[in-house]
Each structure stands twice: as structure tokens, then as C-alpha cells.
Motif scaffolding. Structure first.
Motif, PDB file in Angstrom:
ATOM      1  N   UNK A   1       2.241 -18.900  16.818  1.00  0.00           N
ATOM      2  CA  UNK A   1       1.261 -19.752  15.971  1.00  0.00           C
ATOM      3  C   UNK A   1       1.501 -19.319  14.275  1.00  0.00           C
ATOM      4  N   UNK A   2       1.666 -17.976  14.240  1.00  0.00           N
ATOM      5  CA  UNK A   2       1.794 -17.061  12.538  1.00  0.00           C
ATOM      6  C   UNK A   2       3.136 -17.902  12.088  1.00  0.00           C
ATOM      7  N   UNK A   3       4.233 -17.944  12.492  1.00  0.00           N
ATOM      8  CA  UNK A   3       5.862 -18.125  12.479  1.00  0.00           C
ATOM      9  C   UNK A   3       5.899 -19.635  11.851  1.00  0.00           C
ATOM     10  N   UNK A   4       5.135 -20.579  12.268  1.00  0.00           N
ATOM     11  CA  UNK A   4       5.517 -21.625  12.372  1.00  0.00           C
ATOM     12  C   UNK A   4       5.602 -21.989  10.512  1.00  0.00           C
ATOM     13  N   UNK A   5       6.228 -23.190   9.993  1.00  0.00           N
ATOM     14  CA  UNK A   5       5.783 -23.699   8.475  1.00  0.00           C
ATOM     15  C   UNK A   5       4.691 -24.154   8.438  1.00  0.00           C
ATOM     16  N   UNK A   6       3.761 -24.970   9.587  1.00  0.00           N
ATOM     17  CA  UNK A   6       2.403 -25.671   8.903  1.00  0.00           C
ATOM     18  C   UNK A   6       1.723 -24.450   8.295  1.00  0.00           C
TER      19      UNK A   6
ATOM     20  N   UNK B   1      10.924 -18.791   1.490  1.00  0.00           N
ATOM     21  CA  UNK B   1      11.247 -18.319   2.496  1.00  0.00           C
ATOM     22  C   UNK B   1      11.334 -18.977   3.658  1.00  0.00           C
ATOM     23  N   UNK B   2      10.517 -20.277   3.556  1.00  0.00           N
ATOM     24  CA  UNK B   2      10.542 -20.759   4.919  1.00  0.00           C
ATOM     25  C   UNK B   2      12.061 -21.345   4.916  1.00  0.00           C
ATOM     26  N   UNK B   3      12.173 -21.675   3.884  1.00  0.00           N
ATOM     27  CA  UNK B   3      13.374 -22.477   3.774  1.00  0.00           C
ATOM     28  C   UNK B   3      14.722 -21.455   4.338  1.00  0.00           C
ATOM     29  N   UNK B   4      14.859 -20.445   3.795  1.00  0.00           N
ATOM     30  CA  UNK B   4      15.786 -19.466   4.561  1.00  0.00           C
ATOM     31  C   UNK B   4      15.438 -18.333   5.835  1.00  0.00           C
ATOM     32  N   UNK B   5      14.534 -18.854   6.116  1.00  0.00           N
ATOM     33  CA  UNK B   5      14.445 -19.247   7.585  1.00  0.00           C
ATOM     34  C   UNK B   5      13.068 -17.912   8.296  1.00  0.00           C
ATOM     35  N   UNK B   6      12.664 -17.510   6.981  1.00  0.00           N
ATOM     36  CA  UNK B   6      10.839 -17.223   7.080  1.00  0.00           C
ATOM     37  C   UNK B   6       9.962 -17.620   8.685  1.00  0.00           C
ATOM     38  N   UNK B   7      10.487 -16.668   9.613  1.00  0.00           N
ATOM     39  CA  UNK B   7       9.415 -17.115  11.018  1.00  0.00           C
ATOM     40  C   UNK B   7      10.481 -17.612  11.890  1.00  0.00           C
TER      41      UNK B   7
ATOM     42  N   UNK C   1       2.068  -2.029  14.272  1.00  0.00           N
ATOM     43  CA  UNK C   1       2.429  -2.435  15.819  1.00  0.00           C
ATOM     44  C   UNK C   1       3.858  -2.907  15.653  1.00  0.00           C
ATOM     45  N   UNK C   2       4.244  -3.307  14.422  1.00  0.00           N
ATOM     46  CA  UNK C   2       5.554  -4.011  15.069  1.00  0.00           C
ATOM     47  C   UNK C   2       6.691  -2.842  13.771  1.00  0.00           C
ATOM     48  N   UNK C   3       5.875  -1.607  13.240  1.00  0.00           N
ATOM     49  CA  UNK C   3       6.564  -0.847  12.490  1.00  0.00           C
ATOM     50  C   UNK C   3       7.557  -1.692  11.797  1.00  0.00           C
ATOM     51  N   UNK C   4       7.068  -2.248  11.069  1.00  0.00           N
ATOM     52  CA  UNK C   4       7.106  -3.223   9.713  1.00  0.00           C
ATOM     53  C   UNK C   4       8.848  -4.128  10.232  1.00  0.00           C
ATOM     54  N   UNK C   5       8.597  -5.138  10.930  1.00  0.00           N
ATOM     55  CA  UNK C   5       9.409  -5.649  11.560  1.00  0.00           C
ATOM     56  C   UNK C   5      10.679  -5.241  11.856  1.00  0.00           C
ATOM     57  N   UNK C   6      10.583  -3.803  12.431  1.00  0.00           N
ATOM     58  CA  UNK C   6      11.625  -3.177  13.514  1.00  0.00           C
ATOM     59  C   UNK C   6      11.545  -2.824  14.632  1.00  0.00           C
TER      60      UNK C   6
ATOM     61  N   UNK D   1       8.893 -11.169  13.038  1.00  0.00           N
ATOM     62  CA  UNK D   1       8.339 -10.030  13.126  1.00  0.00           C
ATOM     63  C   UNK D   1       6.533 -10.235  12.192  1.00  0.00           C
ATOM     64  N   UNK D   2       7.646 -10.503  10.677  1.00  0.00           N
ATOM     65  CA  UNK D   2       6.768 -10.690   8.905  1.00  0.00           C
ATOM     66  C   UNK D   2       5.711 -11.656   8.645  1.00  0.00           C
ATOM     67  N   UNK D   3       6.117 -12.626   9.790  1.00  0.00           N
ATOM     68  CA  UNK D   3       4.839 -13.705   9.462  1.00  0.00           C
ATOM     69  C   UNK D   3       3.706 -13.375   9.566  1.00  0.00           C
ATOM     70  N   UNK D   4       2.691 -12.650   9.861  1.00  0.00           N
ATOM     71  CA  UNK D   4       1.900 -12.512  10.124  1.00  0.00           C
ATOM     72  C   UNK D   4       1.622 -11.260   8.855  1.00  0.00           C
ATOM     73  N   UNK D   5       2.079 -10.488   8.641  1.00  0.00           N
ATOM     74  CA  UNK D   5       1.920  -9.339   7.432  1.00  0.00           C
ATOM     75  C   UNK D   5       1.815 -10.113   5.957  1.00  0.00           C
TER      76      UNK D   5
END
Length: 413
Positions: free
Chosen positions: A25-30, A85-91, A256-261, A270-274
Motif C-alpha cells: 500500500x505504501x508503494x502505490x502512487x495514490x 521521484x514517483x515518475x522515476x520509479x519510487x515504489x 527494519x529494512x536497514x536503510x532500504x538494503x 523499501x524506502x516509500x514508508x520512510x
């Protein structure tokens, strides 16, 4: 020397994610648009109300207002970079983006992250300067000044690391163009330092949020606080508590995700929620800093709208049916017109006799001569003209106005 794109991609290929994996859910553009943009608008509304009160009503702008203005401008810029950044693939999964998208995302993240880290310090400094308006002297003033120096040093240190993660800085998002650039910390010189820097900044940010949150609670010790002041301060502290909770949540997500790694390197997945929590944290912190300025004025305006008094007007006729054989003229208009026509059609002597009859009926039964002064036997006139008359004016005569106040409420928003 930092890791090249080839090194990052090679490590990703060793743990390639499922390309058909369902988006969280957190990764969706909406979700990204729906959580960042509305709160940004609310933040601007709060700041505009703050400046309206400080410039137009109080006419006492200060450094805290300048810092809040800087914070909301930085926050707007960071939110814009996040939305681009959503345009460039965030999520989405970083491994499956085009090279141009990868470079575009890293560039947007560079600016958004550097602005966020700078803004964390700016908004905290604005709150401390605002506290200095309240604490004019004593221990609390020195505590605020000490916190100001510590947070300013923290902001400058981490701000420098965020704005200059590589030398030159543009090597952060153009690694292939600068193969000999020196990158460290946020520049992903090595994975361990990258994770440690994000976790340390987030942990300190949470600690400072909590410290600034509890600092003004000493105001609750004031015995002269009214109930509405307590409720207003409680509302503001609840907002501050929300900021602290978001900071804790953001720290948990980064650990939890060790800075998206972790479990594998995937910056965009992994970064959208943060990122969402970072935007909300700054938004609510700015609103929390602005509410004590404009809320008392809005509360007063709301209180003026609501009716707190009721006015009752009661009218009683001077002449009762026993005195004139009439009620008042609105109920017996025909009888009054008949009487008026008799008076106007008579001679002057008849008019005088009529007047005496109306004002002096009490003298007719006992043989007493009717005098002109008999007209003052009317109770209403006599009570106002004759200073030696016994008795008082009938309380049921005339017009009475009663103002009934509702019991004052304990607190009003």
C-alpha cells in the motif's frame, strides 16, 4: 571511492526480487500523493494563519517566524522532489528500472534527503526560539538556549554530510561520470557506513523531538491556568506527541529494512514508508509550531459567533379594563376610534369635561369637585410626577427587559 552503478546492480542481481510482486500500500502512487500533498496544503494554511496573526494583529514578527517560513519552504521543495521521484520509479523495484530512471531517482532522493535532514534542525530551532518568547528568564530559558546550540551543531554536521556525500557532490547521482570521486556516508561509500549514518540521524532526531516535546510541560505547573488554557495546551501537546510517534515509527522502519538494503538492496522498493513518514513528521511539526500563534484568535472569533445571552421583552398596558373599560388600543381599535370621534366633534368645553372624566373618575361617587389636577390620579403618571405620593409604580406596568445569561461553560473551543 564509492561503489559504482555496476557494483550496486551486481549485488542486486544476486538477490533479484519477483518482478510480479504485488505493490504494498505504501508503494502505490495514490498513497504517496494522498499522504504528502494534503498535509502539505494544511501546513501552508497553518503557516499563513500564523503570519496573519503575527503581522496583522500582534505586529510582533520574530526569528521564530523566519525559521518557520524557511521550514515550510524547505518542506515544500522536499515534497516536490518526492512526488517527482514517483515518475522515476519510487515504489517499484530498482533493478527493473531503466538506467535513466535509476539516475533520476537517485538525484531526486539526494535533494529530498538533504533538504529533509536540514529541515529537521530548522523546525526544532524555530520551536526553541518560540519557547524563548515564553521563558523570559530562569532555568528554562537556559535549557532552551543549550538545546538550541546542541541542535544547531547537530543540524550543521548532518546537513553537511547530506549535502556533500561525495566530492564533487554531483558524483552522488552521476557515479559513472565521476569514477574517481570520493564518496562516504550518505554517498554509499560502503554499506555499513551508509546504514549507520541513517540510523544515527534518525535516532538523534527522535531523541530531540522527545526533548523539545516535554520541555514546555513545565507550564502545566502554573496554578493560574484556566481550564480552556489546559485544553488548548493539551491539544498542542497531542500534536507534538504525534510527531514523536512518527519519529519512532520512522526509526523502526529504517532499522527494519536497514536503510532500504535488507533483505536485499532495493532503494525504490523499501524506502516509500520512510519517505512518507519523513514528510508527515515535518508537516505536523510545522503545524504544531504554528497553532499556539493563531488558535487563540480563531477561538475568540468562534466564541463571538455563538449566542450566550437571551433577551426577553414583556409589554404591559398602562390602562387595565377596570380603569377605562378597554384593553389596549390594538385589541379595541374601533372603540378608541369612536371615542376619538366624539372628542373631536365636541366643543372645547366638552373636551375639557371628557378629559376630566377620563382622569378623575374616582371623584364622581363622593361628591368631590372635579379639578384639573384630578388627571394625576392616574397611578402611572402620579408615581412619576408627584414626589409626595404614597406607593410605587405598579411593577406590572410598562415595558420590562430581562437579560438571562446562560451558565458559562467550562471551556469553549
Amino acid at each position: 571511492m564509492g561503489l559504482s552503478f555496476e557494483d550496486v546492480i551486481a549485488e542486486m542481481l544476486m538477490n533479484a526480487p519477483d518482478p510480479n510482486e504485488m505493490l504494498p500500500v505504501s508503494n502505490r502512487p495514490a498513497t504517496l500523493w494522498g499522504t504528502t500533498l494534503p498535509f502539505l496544503i494544511l501546513t501552508w494554511v497553518a503557516v499563513c494563519l500564523r503570519f496573519w496573526v503575527r503581522l496583522r494583529i500582534m505586529r510582533e514578527p520574530g526569528w521564530d517566524d523566519a525559521l518557520v517560513l524557511l521550514a515550510v519552504l524547505l518542506n515544500t521543495a522536499a515534497t516536490v522532489f518526492v512526488l517527482i521521484a514517483i515518475k522515476y520509479g519510487l515504489g517499484q523495484h530498482f533493478l527493473y528500472l531503466r538506467i535513466t530512471q535509476m539516475e533520476g531517482y537517485i538525484e531526486m532522493f539526494y535533494f529530498a534527503n538533504a533538504i529533509y535532514i536540514t529541515n529537521c534542525a530548522v523546525i526544532k530551532l524555530s520551536l526553541l526560539v518560540q519557547y524563548l518568547r515564553i521563558f523570559k528568564a530562569g532555568t528554562m530559558r537556559w535549557i532552551c538556549k543549550t538545546l538550541f546550540v546542541i541542535i544547531a551543531a547537530w543540524g550543521v554536521t548532518y546537513g553537511f554530510l547530506a549535502w556533500f556525500p561525495c566530492f564533487p557532490p554531483q558524483a552522488y547521482y552521476k557515479k559513472n561520470d565521476y569514477p574517481n570521486a570520493h564518496c562516504y556516508g550518505f554517498g554509499f561509500g560502503n554499506e555499513k557506513d551508509f546504514i549507520s549514518l541513517f540510523e544515527s540521524h534518525t535516532a538523534l532526531n527522535m531523541a530531540f523531538d522527545l526533548t523539545i516535546f516535554i520541555t514546555p510541560m513545565v507550564l502545566f505547573r502554573n496554578p493560574k491556568l484556566r481550564m480552556k488554557n489546559i485544553f488548548a495546551m493539551t491539544g498542542i501537546f497531542i500534536l507534538g506527541g504525534v510527531v514523536v510517534m512518527i519519529s519512532i515509527w520512522r526509526l523502526f522502519s529504517i532499522v527494519d529494512n536497514r536503510a532500504a538494503t535488507h533483505p536485499y538492496i532495493d532503494f525504490t522498493w523499501w524506502s516509500p514508508i520512510s519517505i512518507i513518514l519523513s514528510c508527515l513528521e515535518i508537516d505536523i511539526a510545522i503545524m504544531c509550531a504554528s497553532m499556539p500563534i493563531f488558535w487563540p484568535v480563531i477561538e475568540t472569533s468562534f466564541a463571538a459567533i455563538f449566542v450566550t445571552h437571551e433577551v426577553h421583552i414583556t409589554e404591559q398596558p398602562r390602562y387595565s379594563a377596570g380603569n377605562l373599560g378597554l384593553a389596549y388600543e390594538l385589541e379595541h381599535g374601533d372603540a378608541m376610534r369612536d371615542r376619538a370621534s366624539i372628542k373631536s366633534g365636541s366643543t372645547s368645553r366638552e373636551s375639557l369635561v371628557m378629559t376630566r372624566e377620563l382622569s378623575g373618575k374616582q371623584g364622581e361617587g363622593d361628591g368631590t369637585a372635579v379639578r384639573v389636577g384630578e388627571r394625576y390620579r392616574d397611578p402611572y403618571l402620579a408615581a412619576h410626577v408627584d414626589p409626595f405620593r404614597d406607593g410605587v409604580v405598579d411593577s406590572e406596568l410598562g415595558v420590562r427587559t430581562g437579560v438571562t445569561a446562560k451558565p458559562k461553560e467550562k471551556w469553549v473551543l
